[in-house]
Write a protein that holds these residues in place. Structure first.
Motif, mmCIF file in Angstrom:
data_model
loop_
_atom_site.group_PDB
_atom_site.id
_atom_site.type_symbol
_atom_site.label_atom_id
_atom_site.label_comp_id
_atom_site.label_asym_id
_atom_site.label_seq_id
_atom_site.Cartn_x
_atom_site.Cartn_y
_atom_site.Cartn_z
ATOM 1 N N LEU A 1 -16.023 22.542 45.178
ATOM 2 C CA LEU A 1 -16.730 22.967 43.970
ATOM 3 C C LEU A 1 -17.300 24.371 44.133
ATOM 4 O O LEU A 1 -17.201 25.214 43.228
ATOM 5 C CB LEU A 1 -17.860 21.975 43.664
ATOM 6 N N TYR A 2 -17.896 24.634 45.302
ATOM 7 C CA TYR A 2 -18.484 25.949 45.543
ATOM 8 C C TYR A 2 -17.426 27.048 45.499
ATOM 9 O O TYR A 2 -17.608 28.085 44.853
ATOM 10 C CB TYR A 2 -19.212 25.942 46.885
ATOM 11 N N VAL A 3 -16.303 26.826 46.185
ATOM 12 C CA VAL A 3 -15.242 27.844 46.194
ATOM 13 C C VAL A 3 -14.687 28.052 44.791
ATOM 14 O O VAL A 3 -14.392 29.180 44.387
ATOM 15 C CB VAL A 3 -14.118 27.445 47.176
ATOM 16 N N LYS A 4 -14.560 26.975 44.014
ATOM 17 C CA LYS A 4 -14.084 27.099 42.625
ATOM 18 C C LYS A 4 -15.049 27.966 41.817
ATOM 19 O O LYS A 4 -14.629 28.900 41.098
ATOM 20 C CB LYS A 4 -13.979 25.705 41.999
ATOM 21 N N LYS A 5 -16.355 27.708 41.931
ATOM 22 C CA LYS A 5 -17.341 28.499 41.189
ATOM 23 C C LYS A 5 -17.366 29.947 41.676
ATOM 24 O O LYS A 5 -17.501 30.889 40.886
ATOM 25 C CB LYS A 5 -18.732 27.875 41.326
ATOM 26 N N LEU A 6 -17.239 30.125 43.000
ATOM 27 C CA LEU A 6 -17.277 31.465 43.571
ATOM 28 C C LEU A 6 -16.082 32.298 43.101
ATOM 29 O O LEU A 6 -16.235 33.455 42.692
ATOM 30 C CB LEU A 6 -17.296 31.388 45.095
ATOM 31 N N THR A 7 -14.897 31.722 43.139
ATOM 32 C CA THR A 7 -13.705 32.472 42.711
ATOM 33 C C THR A 7 -13.741 32.747 41.206
ATOM 34 O O THR A 7 -13.329 33.820 40.764
ATOM 35 C CB THR A 7 -12.421 31.715 43.093
ATOM 36 N N ALA B 1 -17.817 30.411 52.713
ATOM 37 C CA ALA B 1 -17.684 30.919 51.348
ATOM 38 C C ALA B 1 -17.969 32.419 51.283
ATOM 39 O O ALA B 1 -17.325 33.152 50.516
ATOM 40 C CB ALA B 1 -18.616 30.158 50.420
ATOM 41 N N LEU B 2 -18.919 32.900 52.087
ATOM 42 C CA LEU B 2 -19.217 34.333 52.073
ATOM 43 C C LEU B 2 -18.094 35.138 52.731
ATOM 44 O O LEU B 2 -17.858 36.295 52.371
ATOM 45 C CB LEU B 2 -20.557 34.599 52.753
ATOM 46 N N ILE B 3 -17.383 34.530 53.670
ATOM 47 C CA ILE B 3 -16.175 35.174 54.205
ATOM 48 C C ILE B 3 -15.128 35.277 53.102
ATOM 49 O O ILE B 3 -14.509 36.334 52.900
ATOM 50 C CB ILE B 3 -15.623 34.375 55.407
ATOM 51 N N ILE B 4 -14.930 34.185 52.367
ATOM 52 C CA ILE B 4 -13.981 34.191 51.241
ATOM 53 C C ILE B 4 -14.392 35.256 50.224
ATOM 54 O O ILE B 4 -13.549 35.985 49.689
ATOM 55 C CB ILE B 4 -13.919 32.802 50.581
ATOM 56 N N ASN B 5 -15.694 35.355 49.960
ATOM 57 C CA ASN B 5 -16.193 36.347 49.007
ATOM 58 C C ASN B 5 -15.793 37.762 49.421
ATOM 59 O O ASN B 5 -15.306 38.558 48.600
ATOM 60 C CB ASN B 5 -17.720 36.236 48.923
ATOM 61 N N LYS C 1 -1.077 47.570 41.248
ATOM 62 C CA LYS C 1 -0.173 46.459 40.960
ATOM 63 C C LYS C 1 -0.542 45.802 39.636
ATOM 64 O O LYS C 1 -1.713 45.707 39.268
ATOM 65 C CB LYS C 1 -0.211 45.421 42.087
ATOM 66 N N GLU C 2 0.489 45.347 38.918
ATOM 67 C CA GLU C 2 0.285 44.721 37.608
ATOM 68 C C GLU C 2 0.080 43.224 37.713
ATOM 69 O O GLU C 2 -0.402 42.590 36.763
ATOM 70 C CB GLU C 2 1.486 45.024 36.697
ATOM 71 N N SER C 3 0.483 42.633 38.837
ATOM 72 C CA SER C 3 0.354 41.182 38.994
ATOM 73 C C SER C 3 0.272 40.861 40.483
ATOM 74 O O SER C 3 0.501 41.718 41.339
ATOM 75 C CB SER C 3 1.537 40.454 38.357
ATOM 76 N N GLY C 4 -0.062 39.610 40.779
ATOM 77 C CA GLY C 4 -0.159 39.219 42.179
ATOM 78 C C GLY C 4 -0.634 37.784 42.307
ATOM 79 O O GLY C 4 -0.837 37.072 41.314
ATOM 80 N N SER C 5 -0.799 37.354 43.542
ATOM 81 C CA SER C 5 -1.265 35.991 43.790
ATOM 82 C C SER C 5 -2.177 35.959 45.008
ATOM 83 O O SER C 5 -2.035 36.764 45.935
ATOM 84 C CB SER C 5 -0.082 35.041 44.000
ATOM 85 N N ILE C 6 -3.109 35.020 44.983
ATOM 86 C CA ILE C 6 -4.042 34.800 46.088
ATOM 87 C C ILE C 6 -4.045 33.310 46.403
ATOM 88 O O ILE C 6 -4.043 32.474 45.488
ATOM 89 C CB ILE C 6 -5.464 35.247 45.724
ATOM 90 N N GLU C 7 -4.054 32.994 47.698
ATOM 91 C CA GLU C 7 -4.117 31.594 48.118
ATOM 92 C C GLU C 7 -5.291 31.408 49.083
ATOM 93 O O GLU C 7 -5.515 32.240 49.971
ATOM 94 C CB GLU C 7 -2.821 31.167 48.818
ATOM 95 N N VAL C 8 -6.021 30.315 48.880
ATOM 96 C CA VAL C 8 -7.109 29.941 49.791
ATOM 97 C C VAL C 8 -6.837 28.519 50.264
ATOM 98 O O VAL C 8 -6.767 27.586 49.461
ATOM 99 C CB VAL C 8 -8.487 30.007 49.094
ATOM 100 N N HIS C 9 -6.659 28.358 51.579
ATOM 101 C CA HIS C 9 -6.396 27.034 52.163
ATOM 102 C C HIS C 9 -7.515 26.701 53.140
ATOM 103 O O HIS C 9 -7.955 27.566 53.912
ATOM 104 C CB HIS C 9 -5.052 27.030 52.916
#
Length: 453
Positions: free
Chosen positions: A323-329, A363-367, A381-389
């Motif tokens: 939930l935290y990572v979802k809100k943070l992103t 989470a602060l590292i992810i931030n 860049k006009e587009s891209g993708s990010i993944e968090v596992h």
């Protein structure tokens, strides 16, 4: 319409005083009076409650400007800017002790007058908010059912609440400035002395917890407690002190509502600080400085978000990390105005509930990493993708953040000793987790972190 700031002038040179009054009115301030003596200044301050006093150091009457300023500050918390044509070193040292918000050297121009007043009013508002926040936090800590003791970086006590006074048998006034080890005397069940590892906590930046020890007061009374001592970290991730939490056996099931209230108040205080940064940033012209202010504001928002999630939790010792990572992103996409149709985010959080402190550091590292992607990785860049596992095996947690942007500069930057504040912060959080971080370019940037569970 906003209320005009009210200003009182204390100046015994009548021509200077009238000229100053005219300038203040032209600049849009509310001149509530001109006086030439300290006694009259105190009377007018009591009647008109000015937002600021412009005070000549040398004035007529029994009180000079410095004595008058001290009385105004002590009685009414009225801020002062000193007006002076010349002052010797002793006079200036006396003036400093009254904590003025500035000095204006005569003669002065309208632009200098306006800038000095605006800075002083802003600083006073900031001090007022900080005082209210400190009073609010101190009041909350004083009502907790746990003992709270804070120290500076040398292990000397800065604060203790009533419960800590009761457990240690030492009053607030007596313990301030004393070494924690001198005030909090501990024994284990076998009556051997237990020494609090203050230096270890300060040097290694990690918490220490101990259950089933006894606090011994000055007359030999013993209270069985559990104790947790943690570092207080500054903005650079270095320990600037410690906070020790003492819970007696009967308080192991501590009242959750108090802790929830702390998280709620901290979140609100951080929101105020973020707003103040935003207000101040609107006056900046230099883009680099403006970017630093905005990055700081976003970091504060990320921490405030953690306290919001904790406030909503039933169990405050752990956090819903997914939930935290979802809100943070969501917050990061919003503040950096990233189009979610063009830049895709994949969240794969398999270890959804983890200890609160661990969750905050991750989470602060992810931030920091996502901020780097949005600001630099997708540049042009006009587009891209990010993944968090994020997942856990028996002994370790694993975090991976990757994007398909332009990648990191070659040679790859080092987190330790980096000139980048973001990477330096990442390094600090990794240390707190006792983890290992790997940076690499693989069709973009990939960062992997492993740390012990």
């Amino acid at each position: 319409m906003l209320t005009k700031p009210k200003i009182l002038v204390v100046e015994d040179e009548i021509i200077v005083a009238v000229n100053l009054g005219q300038k203040l009115k032209k600049l849009g301030y509310d001149l509530v009076g001109i006086t030439s003596s300290g006694e009259e200044a105190i009377q007018k301050a009591e009647e008109n409650h000015p937002d600021l006093v412009l005070m000549d150091i040398n004035i007529e009457g029994n009180l000079d400007g410095i004595q008058t300023a001290e009385l105004l500050r002590n009685r009414f918390q009225t801020p002062v800017i000193y007006l002076t044509a010349y002052a010797d070193e002793n006079t200036l040292n006396r003036a400093k002790r009254t904590q003025p918000l500035g000095y204006i050297v005569k003669p002065f121009e309208s632009d200098q007058l306006r800038s000095s007043i605006e800075v002083a009013l802003y600083k006073n508002e900031l001090e007022h908010r900080n005082r209210k926040n400190e009073e609010s936090l101190k009041s909350t800590l004083n009502h907790l059912e746990s003992g709270i003791i804070t120290t500076d970086e040398n292990g000397l006590i800065l604060f203790c609440n009533p419960v800590a006074e009761k457990i240690t048998g030492v009053s607030y006034a007596e313990c301030i400035g004393q070494a924690l080890s001198k005030v909090l005397k501990l024994e284990e069940a076998n009556t051997s002395t237990f020494n609090l590892p203050v230096s270890e906590v300060l040097s290694a930046n990690h918490s220490v917890e101990k259950n089933g020890v006894f606090a011994v007061d000055g007359i030999g009374n013993k209270t069985q407690i559990s104790i947790n001592i943690s570092p207080i970290l500054n903005s650079e991730g270095k320990a600037s002190g410690t906070i020790t939490v003492l819970r007696s056996g009967e308080l192991d099931n501590i009242n959750q509502s108090y802790l929830k209230e702390i998280h709620h108040r901290i979140k609100n205080n951080l929101t105020v600080i973020s707003s103040l940064l935003s207000m101040n940033a609107s006056n900046l012209k230099d883009q680099e400085t403006l970017d630093i202010f905005k990055d700081s504001q976003h970091r504060i928002q990320a921490v405030a978000l953690l306290h919001e999630v904790l406030y909503e939790n039933h169990d405050l010792s752990s956090i819903s990390f997914d939930l935290y990572v979802k809100k943070l992103t969501d917050l990061l996409f919003e503040v950096y105005k990233v189009d979610r149709e063009k830049f895709k985010l994949t969240l794969d959080i398999k270890a959804s509930r983890i200890p609160s402190e661990m969750g905050m550091n991750c989470a602060l590292i992810i931030n920091e990493l996502l901020t780097n992607s949005f600001k630099h990785g997708f540049k042009g860049k006009e587009s891209g993708s990010i993944e968090v596992h994020f997942h856990k095996d028996e002994d370790h947690y694993f975090l991976e953040v990757k994007d398909d942007g332009v990648g990191l500069p070659d040679p790859l930057p080092q987190t330790r000793g980096s000139s980048s504040l973001g990477l330096s912060l990442v390094d600090s959080f990794v240390k707190l987790l006792r983890g290992k971080l790997i940076l690499e370019n693989a069709n973009g940037c990939r960062v992997t972190l492993s740390f012990p569970a």
